[in-house]
Every structure is written in C-alpha cells, then in structure tokens.
Design a protein around this motif. Structure first.
Motif, short mmCIF file in Angstrom:
data_model
loop_
_atom_site.label_atom_id
_atom_site.label_comp_id
_atom_site.label_asym_id
_atom_site.label_seq_id
_atom_site.Cartn_x
_atom_site.Cartn_y
_atom_site.Cartn_z
N CYS A 131 0.80 -1.23 0.00
CA CYS A 131 0.00 0.00 0.00
C CYS A 131 0.83 1.28 0.00
CB CYS A 131 -0.93 0.03 1.22
SG CYS A 131 -1.80 -1.53 1.53
N CYS A 134 1.37 3.94 -2.97
CA CYS A 134 0.37 4.98 -3.24
C CYS A 134 0.12 5.87 -2.02
CB CYS A 134 -0.95 4.34 -3.68
SG CYS A 134 -0.89 3.48 -5.28
N HIS A 135 -0.05 5.25 -0.88
CA HIS A 135 -0.46 6.00 0.32
C HIS A 135 0.71 6.52 1.15
CE1 HIS A 135 -4.75 5.18 -0.07
NE2 HIS A 135 -4.46 3.93 -0.37
N TYR A 145 -4.08 10.44 -3.82
CA TYR A 145 -4.09 9.25 -2.99
C TYR A 145 -4.40 9.66 -1.55
CZ TYR A 145 -1.80 7.29 -7.06
OH TYR A 145 -1.50 6.91 -8.35
#
Length: 298
Positions: A131, A134-135, A145
C-alpha cells in the motif's frame, strides 16, 4: 661491557645486562642489545589453554574442510540447523497468535493487547509491501491518494468498513467495488458557472461570509441545483455515495482554485484495486487494523 654469567649458567659467552640482570640474546644494533626476557607464565598458560580449546572446537564443531564439504563435528551443529530451530520457534509463536486472531472479531482483537500488537505489526509489514507505493510509508498520502491519518473517509473509517474497502477496492474489477462517479460538469455548466461554484466551494471550510460576493451567491445557487444531492447541504458529504466532504479543507486533488475548477470541469476517477484475491484474509484484516490505528480510524 664485560661478560658475566647469571645464576647457575657457566657459559662464559652469555652476557647479562648489568641494569636488569637479564641475559641478552647476543644481538647488537649500534650498541642496543636485545634482552632475552621470558614470556610471563600466565601468558604461556593462557596460550596453552587456547590451543587446547582450538583442538576441542575442531573436534566438536564443523571446522575442517573435506571432499564432501566439511567435518560435521561431534555435536552435529551448523548455522543452518540453528536457523531452522530459531525459525521454528518464531513460527510456533506466530501460530499461537494467529490461532487467537482467527477466532476473534475486530472488537475482541482490539481488546486483547497481545493479539492487537501482533496484528498491527503484521499489518504494518503488509501495508509497506502493498500500500505504501500509493499511500506513503506512514499513510500520509499524496495528491490523488488519500491521507489515511486524518478523519476524512469517503466510505467510513470504522475498522470493518476499512476492511471492506480493502476487499472490494474503488472502481476496481470486483463486482462489489465502491463505484462512485462524479459527472464532468464542463459539459453541463458554463465556464462562469464553474468559476462561481468553485468560489462557493472554496469558502465552505471558512463558513458563510459576512458580506458574500456576487460570485459566491451565484455559486451557492449552482451548487444547490447540481451538487447538493451528492455532497449534501453545506458540503457535508455522503458516505453512502462516496461523495467527499467539501467543508473541511481536506482536498484529495489539491485545494487551489485551479485544482477545484479542474475537478468540477473534468471530474476525477481514482482507482484502488481489490485486494481480495491478492492478500490472504488474515493479511487483509491485519492491514485494516493497522490503517485504523494510524490516527484517523473511527
């Protein structure tokens, strides 16, 4: 310097240093003579012990190279067997925690400190591997995002809701995905109407102005006619529809006028994949607990 004998040594060729009383080795460098000082007994004792220890080590542990690789040693110890034993210990401990994790609901896990920390630690690893691209490593997000550390959630911030979002994604290939869509108002509204509604939206986080401008008044009317059905009165948002709040100064694609105008004109359609078939259910639940613990969970 005259030659002398020391102790019972009757050799007339042995020279003894007159200051220290120690025999010399007979070596002479420009008048400097080397003393034949014996090593201390304690040093010799330690040296012999190390020799005995080394021989014992060669016998007990693998040490000597051979045609087949190396000697096995009486104990049969190797780094690989030690590693396997340590890994087995870790696996057994993980298995015990996993068994408890399997049988507990999210509420029960959060009430069980040991299992909760185990789940958070596992979720952090899964998050960074899947993850963070993107985050962000800490869930701070970036333009396009979502920031997972705040209280702004499109579909809700409870741990089971986060778990569901991880499973189905947003605009993903999963049949149950969150499928929200904002129309492109560039084909619906006139350019000046888009500018007016941008003025209104940008003011929402600051409250109603004491002396609203004409653009703000027109934008309010445009918002009421075209946007309020999704974003709610005053831009409070609608989680059932995945419509974001507009009155909290949190912007997924930027809060400058140009950013807001671009969003109104051409809309946005970010995609989050479904992780249902990429991660095990345990990993999905763990990462849901981890994300919930970042600070923005409800």
């Amino acid at each position: 310097m005259s030659k002398k004998t020391k102790g019972n040594n009757s050799d007339p060729n042995v020279e003894v240093d007159p200051i220290s009383g120690t025999e010399t080795t007979g070596h002479d460098w420009d008048g400097l003579k080397e003393l034949d000082t014996p090593a201390p007994r304690w040093w010799l004792t330690v040296w012999m012990i190390t020799i005995v220890f080394a021989i014992g080590y060669w016998v007990v542990y693998p040490a000597w190279p051979s045609i087949s690789g190396h000697t096995k040693g009486l104990f049969g110890w190797t780094q690989y067997t030690e590693l396997k034993a340590e890994q087995k210990e870790i696996t057994d401990r993980q298995g015990a925690y996993l068994a408890r994790f399997h049988g507990e609901s999210f509420d029960q896990v959060r009430a069980d400190p040991a299992v909760y920390e185990f789940a958070r630690a596992g979720g952090a690893v899964v998050f960074k591997e899947n993850c963070a691209a993107c985050h962000g490593n800490g869930g701070e997000g970036r333009k396009g995002y979502p920031n997972l550390n705040d209280d702004d959630w499109l579909f809700g911030g409870k741990v089971d809701t986060i778990y569901h979002t991880i499973q189905v994604g947003s605009r993903s290939t999963d049949p149950d995905t969150h499928a929200t869509q904002m129309p492109k108002f560039g084909a619906i509204l006139k350019p000046d109407e888009i500018q007016d509604v941008a003025t209104y939206v940008l003011q929402l986080s600051h409250g109603t102005p004491a002396n609203p401008s004409a653009s703000w008044v027109r934008g309010q009317a445009v918002f009421a006619a075209n946007c309020v059905s999704c974003h709610g009165e005053g831009g409070v948002g609608n989680r059932d529809m995945g419509a974001p709040r507009l009155n909290d100064a949190i912007w997924l694609y930027g809060g400058r006028r140009a950013d807001v105008v671009e969003t109104i004109t051409n809309a946005r359609a970010g995609v989050m994949p479904t992780w249902k078939h990429r991660l095990s259910d345990d990993n999905q639940r763990m990462v849901a607990l981890y994300v919930h613990s970042l600070g923005g969970g409800e």
